[in-house]
Design a protein around this motif. Structure first.
Motif, mmCIF file in Angstrom:
data_model
loop_
_atom_site.group_PDB
_atom_site.id
_atom_site.type_symbol
_atom_site.label_atom_id
_atom_site.label_comp_id
_atom_site.label_asym_id
_atom_site.label_seq_id
_atom_site.Cartn_x
_atom_site.Cartn_y
_atom_site.Cartn_z
ATOM 1 N N LEU A 288 15.965 -77.024 4.065
ATOM 2 C CA LEU A 288 15.822 -77.926 5.201
ATOM 3 C C LEU A 288 14.477 -77.703 5.886
ATOM 4 C CD1 LEU A 288 19.357 -77.511 6.802
ATOM 5 C CD2 LEU A 288 18.484 -79.630 5.824
ATOM 6 N N ALA A 289 13.745 -78.773 6.122
ATOM 7 C CA ALA A 289 12.504 -78.687 6.896
ATOM 8 C C ALA A 289 12.844 -78.897 8.370
ATOM 9 C CB ALA A 289 11.508 -79.742 6.429
ATOM 10 N N VAL A 290 12.458 -77.919 9.205
ATOM 11 C CA VAL A 290 12.756 -77.998 10.644
ATOM 12 C C VAL A 290 11.456 -77.733 11.409
ATOM 13 C CG1 VAL A 290 14.241 -77.194 12.513
ATOM 14 C CG2 VAL A 290 15.076 -77.104 10.151
ATOM 15 N N PRO A 291 10.596 -78.743 11.543
ATOM 16 C CA PRO A 291 9.317 -78.535 12.232
ATOM 17 C C PRO A 291 9.485 -78.351 13.737
ATOM 18 C CG PRO A 291 9.599 -80.847 11.655
ATOM 19 C CD PRO A 291 10.754 -80.110 11.031
ATOM 20 N N TYR A 292 8.389 -77.968 14.405
ATOM 21 C CA TYR A 292 8.420 -77.804 15.861
ATOM 22 C C TYR A 292 8.940 -79.082 16.530
ATOM 23 C CZ TYR A 292 5.441 -73.657 15.325
ATOM 24 O OH TYR A 292 4.939 -72.428 14.982
ATOM 25 N N GLY A 293 9.846 -78.912 17.480
ATOM 26 C CA GLY A 293 10.380 -80.061 18.221
ATOM 27 C C GLY A 293 11.424 -80.861 17.470
ATOM 28 N N ILE B 110 17.645 -78.478 19.383
ATOM 29 C CA ILE B 110 16.212 -78.771 19.340
ATOM 30 C C ILE B 110 15.449 -77.479 19.111
ATOM 31 C CG2 ILE B 110 14.219 -79.627 20.623
ATOM 32 C CD1 ILE B 110 15.977 -81.548 22.072
ATOM 33 N N ARG B 111 14.585 -77.499 18.086
ATOM 34 C CA ARG B 111 13.709 -76.341 17.877
ATOM 35 C C ARG B 111 12.597 -76.365 18.910
ATOM 36 N NH1 ARG B 111 9.415 -74.871 12.998
ATOM 37 N NH2 ARG B 111 9.058 -72.726 13.713
ATOM 38 N N HIS B 112 12.230 -75.203 19.391
ATOM 39 C CA HIS B 112 11.124 -75.101 20.353
ATOM 40 C C HIS B 112 9.852 -75.728 19.789
ATOM 41 C CE1 HIS B 112 9.144 -71.999 17.943
ATOM 42 N NE2 HIS B 112 10.357 -71.487 17.748
ATOM 43 N N GLY B 113 8.936 -76.095 20.680
ATOM 44 C CA GLY B 113 7.642 -76.607 20.268
ATOM 45 C C GLY B 113 6.723 -75.473 19.818
ATOM 46 N N GLU B 114 5.491 -75.848 19.507
ATOM 47 C CA GLU B 114 4.525 -74.859 19.008
ATOM 48 C C GLU B 114 4.178 -73.832 20.095
ATOM 49 O OE1 GLU B 114 1.054 -75.992 16.418
ATOM 50 O OE2 GLU B 114 -0.050 -75.345 18.199
ATOM 51 N N LYS C 258 32.415 -81.759 25.288
ATOM 52 C CA LYS C 258 31.201 -82.024 26.070
ATOM 53 C C LYS C 258 30.044 -82.454 25.174
ATOM 54 C CE LYS C 258 32.381 -78.791 29.791
ATOM 55 N NZ LYS C 258 32.662 -79.867 30.774
ATOM 56 N N LYS C 259 28.983 -82.939 25.806
ATOM 57 C CA LYS C 259 27.725 -83.221 25.127
ATOM 58 C C LYS C 259 26.772 -82.066 25.451
ATOM 59 C CE LYS C 259 28.347 -88.220 25.178
ATOM 60 N NZ LYS C 259 27.834 -89.531 25.664
ATOM 61 N N VAL C 260 26.339 -81.377 24.436
ATOM 62 C CA VAL C 260 25.660 -80.096 24.604
ATOM 63 C C VAL C 260 24.258 -80.148 24.012
ATOM 64 C CG1 VAL C 260 25.815 -77.615 24.181
ATOM 65 C CG2 VAL C 260 27.916 -78.975 24.357
ATOM 66 N N LEU C 261 23.293 -79.577 24.714
ATOM 67 C CA LEU C 261 21.953 -79.363 24.174
ATOM 68 C C LEU C 261 21.772 -77.871 23.928
ATOM 69 C CD1 LEU C 261 19.029 -80.142 23.465
ATOM 70 C CD2 LEU C 261 18.460 -79.853 25.894
ATOM 71 N N VAL C 262 21.350 -77.524 22.710
ATOM 72 C CA VAL C 262 21.031 -76.144 22.365
ATOM 73 C C VAL C 262 19.537 -76.060 22.056
ATOM 74 C CG1 VAL C 262 21.477 -74.217 20.807
ATOM 75 C CG2 VAL C 262 23.347 -75.769 21.428
ATOM 76 N N VAL C 263 18.799 -75.280 22.836
ATOM 77 C CA VAL C 263 17.365 -75.096 22.625
ATOM 78 C C VAL C 263 17.192 -73.780 21.872
ATOM 79 C CG1 VAL C 263 15.088 -74.978 23.695
ATOM 80 C CG2 VAL C 263 16.915 -76.320 24.779
ATOM 81 N N CYS C 264 16.689 -73.863 20.645
ATOM 82 C CA CYS C 264 16.722 -72.664 19.808
ATOM 83 C C CYS C 264 15.555 -72.637 18.816
ATOM 84 C CB CYS C 264 18.067 -72.552 19.106
ATOM 85 S SG CYS C 264 18.523 -73.998 18.120
#
Length: 204
Positions: free
Chosen positions: A172-177, A10-14, A142-148
């Protein structure tokens, strides 16, 4: 023995200050950014572990979510965003005004037209993909969340999908969130990696 690893990135938010070239500039999430991050996850998500960039715009949410859900959290320095050199803290309009055609050249070929003082894209790609591979192996099954970051997600997906590196920032378009899901199947026949989804956060 075969294993399946599911990794959500997940990309960080604004961040505070709105859209701009940040790189290593460590701005925290804005109120809207927190809302975007909350909207990107659901109660149905059942991760086993969280891995986060060390940057405040990622780490604060990762720490909060890990505490709420009782999950282990690992902070990985090599998953920080690419360094944008002299462009850090500037909007796209300000870069265009101050650096002429350099921004357009970067979008068209990010290998040969990096920002002045910026991190070379091949080096960024190498540190991100090596780090991602190490965590993929360490957390196999495992099931992994990567915050990046947007750049980090682009590098991982460029590697998996075979996108040419010079086109990796525009392919690739990768908007906030935005949330990307990757599946890794390992067996005696080898390792098979695929992108399952790329989902933008709902408009808030």
């Amino acid at each position: 023995m075969s294993t399946t690893t599911v990794i959500d990135m997940i990309r960080h938010g604004e961040p505070e200050g709105g859209p701009m070239f940040r790189g290593s500039q460590d701005d925290p999430l804005s109120t809207k950014g927190w809302q975007q991050m909350r909207a990107a996850v659901s109660n149905d998500d059942n991760w086993d572990v969280i891995v986060s960039s060390p940057m405040a715009r990622c780490r604060a949410f990762a720490e909060t979510l890990a505490e709420e859900r009782g999950l282990p959290l690992h902070v990985e320095n090599n998953l920080r965003e690419i360094g944008f050199g002299e462009w850090e803290g500037l909007t796209a309009e300000q870069v265009q005004q101050g650096y002429g055609d350099q921004l357009n050249r970067f979008w068209q070929d990010s290998i040969n037209h990096i920002p002045p003082g910026g991190e070379p894209v091949p080096e960024f790609y190498r540190r991100v993909t090596e780090s991602f591979s190490q965590w993929q192996q360490k957390l196999a099954g495992k099931k992994v969340l990567v915050v990046c970051h947007g750049g980090v997600i682009r590098m991982v997906l460029a590697d998996i999908l075979g996108i040419p590196l010079e086109r990796s920032f525009t392919g690739l378009a990768v908007p906030y969130g935005c949330r990307a899901r990757v599946r890794v199947d390992q067996s005696e026949f080898g390792t098979f990696r695929s992108m399952l989804s790329l989902t933008p956060v709902p408009d808030l």
